[in-house]
Design an enzyme around this catalytic site. Structure first.
Site, short mmCIF file in Angstrom:
data_model
loop_
_atom_site.label_atom_id
_atom_site.label_comp_id
_atom_site.label_asym_id
_atom_site.label_seq_id
_atom_site.Cartn_x
_atom_site.Cartn_y
_atom_site.Cartn_z
CE LYS A 178 -4.32 1.26 2.31
NZ LYS A 178 -5.22 1.29 1.15
N1 PPE Z 1 -7.61 -1.95 -3.14
C1 PPE Z 1 -7.16 -0.69 -2.99
C2 PPE Z 1 -6.47 -0.04 -4.12
C3 PPE Z 1 -7.35 -0.03 -1.78
O1 PPE Z 1 -6.88 1.21 -1.63
C4 PPE Z 1 -8.04 -0.67 -0.73
C5 PPE Z 1 -8.27 0.03 0.57
C6 PPE Z 1 -8.50 -2.00 -0.94
C7 PPE Z 1 -8.26 -2.59 -2.15
C8 PPE Z 1 -9.19 -2.78 0.14
O2 PPE Z 1 -8.31 -3.14 1.17
P1 PPE Z 1 -8.83 -3.35 2.67
O3 PPE Z 1 -9.13 -1.99 3.21
O4 PPE Z 1 -7.69 -4.00 3.36
O5 PPE Z 1 -10.04 -4.20 2.61
N2 PPE Z 1 -8.41 1.45 0.48
C9 PPE Z 1 -8.20 2.28 1.65
C10 PPE Z 1 -8.02 3.74 1.28
C11 PPE Z 1 -9.22 4.50 0.85
C12 PPE Z 1 -8.97 5.99 0.70
O6 PPE Z 1 -9.66 6.63 -0.10
O7 PPE Z 1 -8.09 6.52 1.39
C13 PPE Z 1 -9.27 2.04 2.69
O8 PPE Z 1 -10.34 1.50 2.39
O9 PPE Z 1 -9.01 2.36 3.85
#
Ligand code: PPE
Length: 307
Positions: A159
């Site tokens: 990330k």
């Molecule tokens: N893909 C991406 C690209 C992504 O950023 C997230 C989380 C996910 C999948 C899902 O991951 P998880 O949260 O572990 O289920 N995105 C984070 C950031 C959002 C933002 O706008 O800032 C979040 O959901 O916290």
């Protein structure tokens, strides 16, 4: 505007919100080599609170840093404690946590030299990411003109701050075109993920999500796979195309911020009945029970605290 809280944890201690500042020559601000997390804490039915899968998020933060060959000066246990301390210091019974690890100022130029690795943890109240209505009615999605990262161009399991330029491009394009969210395809043309969410489709009671190639290994994604299997659904991790999404009975996004957000339309094609489908609704219900401590089978996913 983000709803300010009082304190931010910064390099090992709590400082007032307004004093958590950095120099403009902060290396990560220029080159994007930083890593972050997004974590939610929920108020439980009994009035206590719990952080959802805190340990897993902090392990992923460390994994992201490892991928960048960056050493975080705090171990997993210290950061887990720091997250809880930050929520408590802000008297937040529920909220979003944003740990950020970045390269501070010192030398300039792409090589970060011995610049310090700095760590901040902010927290603020954050409601439904795509609006309260989205959780119920579903959202309208557009396939982005921007492809998701190639696995040898950016590190997709990490990330990384800089990875999100791709997300910003896709999301701003989708919103400018009147949609709620952008769906991105991978560089082969298969469905990848959204700007900040993983994706699931349902057809004939089989649930499908993309494999962990070009996508972030979502912790919500993993939670949904686990819950759905326990509810008796077959869940497969398999590549699929955008037209398979068009003819799905249901589709939904998953993410910490987005939780479980149903998709009602993609590229002007109605998905299923055009609103949240029964599988998405069931999983939403079960997911919210788990995060709010109403399903003891998943108590091990919760890090309880009281303010
Ligand atoms: N893909 C991406 C690209 C992504 O950023 C997230 C989380 C996910 C999948 C899902 O991951 P998880 O949260 O572990 O289920 N995105 C984070 C950031 C959002 C933002 O706008 O800032 C979040 O959901 O916290």
């Amino acid at each position: 505007m983000v709803q300010k809280s009082e304190k931010i944890w910064f390099d090992g201690k709590l400082v007032p919100w307004g004093e958590a500042n950095v120099h403009v020559l902060t290396h990560t601000l220029h080159y994007g080599a930083g890593v972050f997390e997004g974590i939610r804490a929920y108020e439980c039915a009994d009035g206590t609170s719990a952080v959802f899968r805190l340990q897993e998020h902090i392990v992923r933060l460390h994994d992201s840093a490892h991928i960048l060959n960056m050493t975080i000066p705090f171990d997993v246990d210290e950061l887990v404690d720091a997250c809880v301390e930050t929520l408590k210091a802000n008297k937040l019974k529920a909220g979003y946590l944003r740990p950020l690890v970045f390269i501070g100022d010192g030398v300039m130029g792409v090589h970060p030299g011995k610049n310090p690795i700095r760590v901040a943890i902010a927290t603020w109240p954050w409601g439904a990411y795509l609006g309260e209505e989205a959780l119920d009615k579903g959202i309208r999605v557009k396939t982005s003109t921007f492809a998701r990262h190639h696995v040898n161009v950016m590190m997709t399991k990490a990330k990384v701050c800089g990875n999100y330029v791709n997300s910003v491009l896709a999301k701003t394009e989708a919103v400018a075109d009147g949609y709620d969210e952008a769906l991105m395809l991978d560089t082969m043309g298969f469905v990848s993920e959204a700007s900040g969410e993983n994706i699931f489709i349902v057809r004939d009671d089989q649930i499908k999500t993309t494999p962990l190639t070009s996508v972030l290994p979502g912790i919500t994604r993993d939670s949904i796979i686990t819950l759905a299997r326990e509810l008796g659904y077959e869940v497969v991790e398999q590549i699929f195309t955008r037209d398979e999404l068009y003819i799905a009975d249901e589709a939904f996004f998953s993410g910490t911020a987005a939780e479980i957000t149903p998709i009602r339309e993609v590229d002007r094609r109605v998905i299923g009945e055009g609103h949240a489908g029964p599988v998405a609704k069931l999983l939403q219900r079960e997911f919210f029970k788990v995060v709010k401590g109403e399903n003891q089978d998943y108590a091990h996913w919760l890090h309880p605290y009281t303010v």
